[in-house]
Write a protein that holds these residues in place. Structure first.
Motif, PDB file in Angstrom:
ATOM      1  N   SER A 112     -72.255 -59.662 -12.793  1.00 47.00           N
ATOM      2  CA  SER A 112     -71.416 -60.554 -13.595  1.00 47.00           C
ATOM      3  C   SER A 112     -70.605 -59.831 -14.669  1.00 47.00           C
ATOM      4  O   SER A 112     -69.844 -60.446 -15.390  1.00 47.00           O
ATOM      5  N   MET A 113     -70.767 -58.524 -14.808  1.00 47.67           N
ATOM      6  CA  MET A 113     -70.066 -57.765 -15.857  1.00 47.67           C
ATOM      7  C   MET A 113     -70.303 -58.374 -17.237  1.00 47.67           C
ATOM      8  O   MET A 113     -69.442 -58.317 -18.120  1.00 47.67           O
ATOM      9  N   SER A 114     -71.468 -58.991 -17.394  1.00 43.73           N
ATOM     10  CA  SER A 114     -71.911 -59.406 -18.720  1.00 43.73           C
ATOM     11  C   SER A 114     -73.003 -58.436 -19.154  1.00 43.73           C
ATOM     12  O   SER A 114     -73.626 -57.778 -18.326  1.00 43.73           O
ATOM     13  N   ASN A 115     -73.192 -58.307 -20.449  1.00 48.16           N
ATOM     14  CA  ASN A 115     -74.267 -57.455 -20.939  1.00 48.16           C
ATOM     15  C   ASN A 115     -75.592 -58.192 -20.875  1.00 48.16           C
ATOM     16  O   ASN A 115     -75.676 -59.361 -21.255  1.00 48.16           O
ATOM     17  N   ALA A 183     -67.751 -65.023 -16.517  1.00 48.96           N
ATOM     18  CA  ALA A 183     -68.760 -65.442 -15.540  1.00 48.96           C
ATOM     19  C   ALA A 183     -69.190 -66.869 -15.844  1.00 48.96           C
ATOM     20  O   ALA A 183     -69.275 -67.262 -17.009  1.00 48.96           O
ATOM     21  N   TYR A 184     -69.430 -67.644 -14.768  1.00 45.44           N
ATOM     22  CA  TYR A 184     -69.826 -69.045 -14.891  1.00 45.44           C
ATOM     23  C   TYR A 184     -71.024 -69.275 -13.974  1.00 45.44           C
ATOM     24  O   TYR A 184     -71.070 -68.718 -12.867  1.00 45.44           O
ATOM     25  N   LEU A 185     -71.931 -70.096 -14.430  1.00 37.84           N
ATOM     26  CA  LEU A 185     -73.182 -70.285 -13.700  1.00 37.84           C
ATOM     27  C   LEU A 185     -73.601 -71.737 -13.811  1.00 37.84           C
ATOM     28  O   LEU A 185     -73.607 -72.305 -14.910  1.00 37.84           O
ATOM     29  N   VAL A 186     -73.956 -72.389 -12.678  1.00 35.11           N
ATOM     30  CA  VAL A 186     -74.652 -73.670 -12.740  1.00 35.11           C
ATOM     31  C   VAL A 186     -75.894 -73.564 -11.873  1.00 35.11           C
ATOM     32  O   VAL A 186     -75.891 -72.917 -10.823  1.00 35.11           O
ATOM     33  N   THR A 204     -67.580 -65.464 -10.700  1.00 33.91           N
ATOM     34  CA  THR A 204     -67.138 -64.407 -11.615  1.00 33.91           C
ATOM     35  C   THR A 204     -65.654 -64.143 -11.426  1.00 33.91           C
ATOM     36  O   THR A 204     -65.140 -64.192 -10.310  1.00 33.91           O
ATOM     37  N   ASP A 205     -64.977 -63.898 -12.527  1.00 32.93           N
ATOM     38  CA  ASP A 205     -63.541 -63.609 -12.521  1.00 32.93           C
ATOM     39  C   ASP A 205     -63.363 -62.411 -13.452  1.00 32.93           C
ATOM     40  O   ASP A 205     -63.252 -62.547 -14.665  1.00 32.93           O
ATOM     41  N   ASP A 206     -63.392 -61.223 -12.842  1.00 29.69           N
ATOM     42  CA  ASP A 206     -63.437 -60.025 -13.671  1.00 29.69           C
ATOM     43  C   ASP A 206     -62.675 -58.890 -13.016  1.00 29.69           C
ATOM     44  O   ASP A 206     -61.907 -59.102 -12.069  1.00 29.69           O
ATOM     45  N   ALA A 207     -62.862 -57.680 -13.529  1.00 26.23           N
ATOM     46  CA  ALA A 207     -62.142 -56.513 -13.012  1.00 26.23           C
ATOM     47  C   ALA A 207     -62.378 -56.303 -11.515  1.00 26.23           C
ATOM     48  O   ALA A 207     -61.581 -55.655 -10.831  1.00 26.23           O
ATOM     49  N   ASP A 213     -71.423 -66.188  -5.945  1.00 18.83           N
ATOM     50  CA  ASP A 213     -72.735 -65.765  -5.485  1.00 18.83           C
ATOM     51  C   ASP A 213     -73.677 -66.964  -5.484  1.00 18.83           C
ATOM     52  O   ASP A 213     -73.570 -67.843  -6.333  1.00 18.83           O
ATOM     53  N   VAL A 214     -74.605 -66.965  -4.532  1.00 17.25           N
ATOM     54  CA  VAL A 214     -75.550 -68.080  -4.405  1.00 17.25           C
ATOM     55  C   VAL A 214     -76.978 -67.547  -4.486  1.00 17.25           C
ATOM     56  O   VAL A 214     -77.311 -66.566  -3.809  1.00 17.25           O
TER      57      VAL A 214
END
Lengths: 283, 283, 283
Positions: A112-115, A183-186, A204-207, A213-214
């Motif tokens: 997710s390119m999140s920390n 990144a978004y998650l439900v 995810t909408d990133d570089a 993803d599921v």
């Protein structure tokens, strides 16, 4: 109520892995030592602190006090406000569906390119009946004359019902002077008797482009024993990584668990497999 | 009396600073975790130890156990003798006039070429009625075939009267094979009702030449609130640094304080300004 | 029985040494801080953990949590099985004859090409009446495509009689893809009234060839005072190192000891001498 508590976990396992070369190892499983406490300030208000440090009992790498979590803050009827460092609301949302010891996350944060943890944070947590919310902002502190500071904001909301929960989270990790990685998650989880079920979708909408993803999780608990099976199917566009993880746990007590876990990651050309038998002890 | 005590402070603030570039940050304010204890040996004699480690809750830098203070020693009617590491008597004398959280010192040690903390120390502390004295010698341990070891000796004396104190300190920091850097300090503090006043003069004779610095402090306490204002005028010959610091504090309890501080340092061509709102919690 | 215990030692001394250049120093003597605990699991079974970290109170070097010992395990009538890191059975056997503070070992491990402490270990300890055994295997985790992983196995056995003990130990430290470095040790110790005697012979077969070393120890305790004298004669083939160590100890209490030790090592061309007066405090 005004006490300082020393707590922690020492978790180690015998690990057979095929990542790189086939090896038999003793592996650390997120061991930690922490100090935490709170003080009653009267009028429903409390001050709290927490300093939790990751440790590597198997080979004692150099350590940083507070490497896992470190917070000071105030809490009351309004919720809790803290300054410090730790897991983001996004990370904690992915962990709702991650009962496994060895891999701290079943993998959603990995792509997710999140920390996983955020430094220099100000954070709010609140509970409103069955709804809990969390917001964390992490200041990048890397501003220079020609470039804005980085910044990462993370938020989650969760509704807890009778035997089930639904939750969502967003994370926007913006490097200084570059496009934000979003990144978004439900997700949802449910307990039906001894059965636990869960699932989540991540966008995810990133570089690396736009991907979906599921994640699916199913588990069953029988007295002191529990078995858990989880899988992630990553977006076809990415084609780098699928993951299946299975775990079997036997609790010797509330504080001590024998664990066995098997993980298989598809990494483009082959599968990396890892099997571990370990002992997890909390204090 | 024979107990080991776990203690510490977690202090963090939201900090706006113009040093370098203008930034909004979460800043650590001298957070620490320590272990200390003493043992009654009978006959008025006690053994004591202390290990105090600086921590960075906001971003978890690599840590060194005992980075702030670490001592083992004996104390009795004769006073206290310790071996270890920590603030020198000279540093502690400058802190008599430094009520501020964010800058550990109002600045006198910054320009004195003395070490804020000294390694490899043997230290004596004694009390003789209203007079307390401290002497610390720090061994350099860097002797080579052609060069003597470095050495730093620091001493202070303080007379505490009814609502006032006067104190003096000297520090001689001698690098191996070079001229000693000497610093001298005299100061006084007084409490008149809710008002506190203080002042000190420092004379330094070191590699930067001979200089004289003047520090003034005034504060006022009203119930749980306190305001403090301090300034340093550095010697004209140096022309590199003046400093004004103002602080406002509100105690939520004996252990928890909300703090706001503003500091302005003149650094030759411009002023560096820093403003912080923080929470300081002790345990 | 379910408590977590904070424990440690802060040991520092004034040290005159001729190693390198003649110097007067403040020296750390194996100071440490640890957390340990156990949990009763019922049926005679217990879970245990220990995390012990070396500290340098004199100069605060960077530290690694668990740098001395770190274990998690289970114990019962069958003995104890642990995963983690710590001294090997071979090291512990050499310490049977090492009452000195300043040099952690009188020297046998120094010339045995065994690791003083072993990472990534699985360990068994058992007691069978007067006989205790220990086996430790340390996984190298450095396997590559063309080279096997390193491995170190260490084992000891000890018979404890009325006022005496005999013991033996073996250690095989095998680097990946190279010949194993083997060490063998047999020793005995006895207490005759206030007199303690000990001796050991070590045979090593390693990259430095085959060598035999002899250690002798004699000590005498009189109330709170104790004197200990030990020496090692290394094999003539090696001609690099002989060692004599003498120590005088005065206990101020069970937890606090004043120590003086003198060590002389012959290092090929000259003797390195070291004398220390120190204070050792346990908590």
């Amino acid at each position: 109520d005004n006490e300082v508590v020393l707590y922690g976990q020492v978790n180690l396992g015998l690990n057979i892995t095929t990542a790189g070369t086939d090896q038999l190892k003793v592996s650390n499983i997120s061991s930690r030592i922490g100090f935490k406490g709170q003080e009653d300030l009267g009028g429903g208000m409390k001050a709290f602190f927490k300093v939790e440090t990751g440790i590597g009992p198997d080979s004692a790498p150099a350590s940083s006090f507070g490497s896992r979590e470190a917070w000071v803050g105030l809490k009351g009827d309004f919720g809790s406000v803290g300054l410090g460092r730790g897991k983001t609301p996004y990370t904690l949302a992915t962990e709702e569906l991650d009962p496994f010891y060895f891999n701290e996350s079943l993998g959603l944060t990995n792509t997710s390119m999140s920390n996983y943890r955020a430094n220099n944070s100000i954070r709010y947590d609140g509970e409103f009946g069955p709804v809990s919310v969390a917001v964390n902002n992490s200041f990048g502190e890397d501003k220079t004359a020609g470039k804005n500071a980085s910044n990462e904001i993370s938020a989650s909301v969760k509704f807890s019902g009778q035997g089930f929960a639904v939750f969502g989270a967003v994370n926007s990790n913006k490097p200084g002077g570059a496009k934000a990685n979003d990144a978004y998650l439900v997700g949802a989880s449910a307990n039906i008797g001894d059965l636990n079920l869960g699932g989540a979708v991540q966008h995810t909408d990133d570089a690396a482009g736009k991907n979906d993803d599921v994640l699916l999780l199913v588990g069953y608990t029988m007295g002191n024993a529990s078995v858990q099976l989880g899988g992630i199917v990553y977006d076809e566009d990415r084609k780098t990584k699928d993951q299946v993880t299975a775990g079997f746990y036997y609790s010797l007590s509330k504080r001590t668990t024998i664990l066995t876990e098997y993980t298989s990651n598809y990494v483009g050309v082959k599968n990396d497999n890892s099997f571990i038998v370990g002992l997890a002890h909390s204090f």
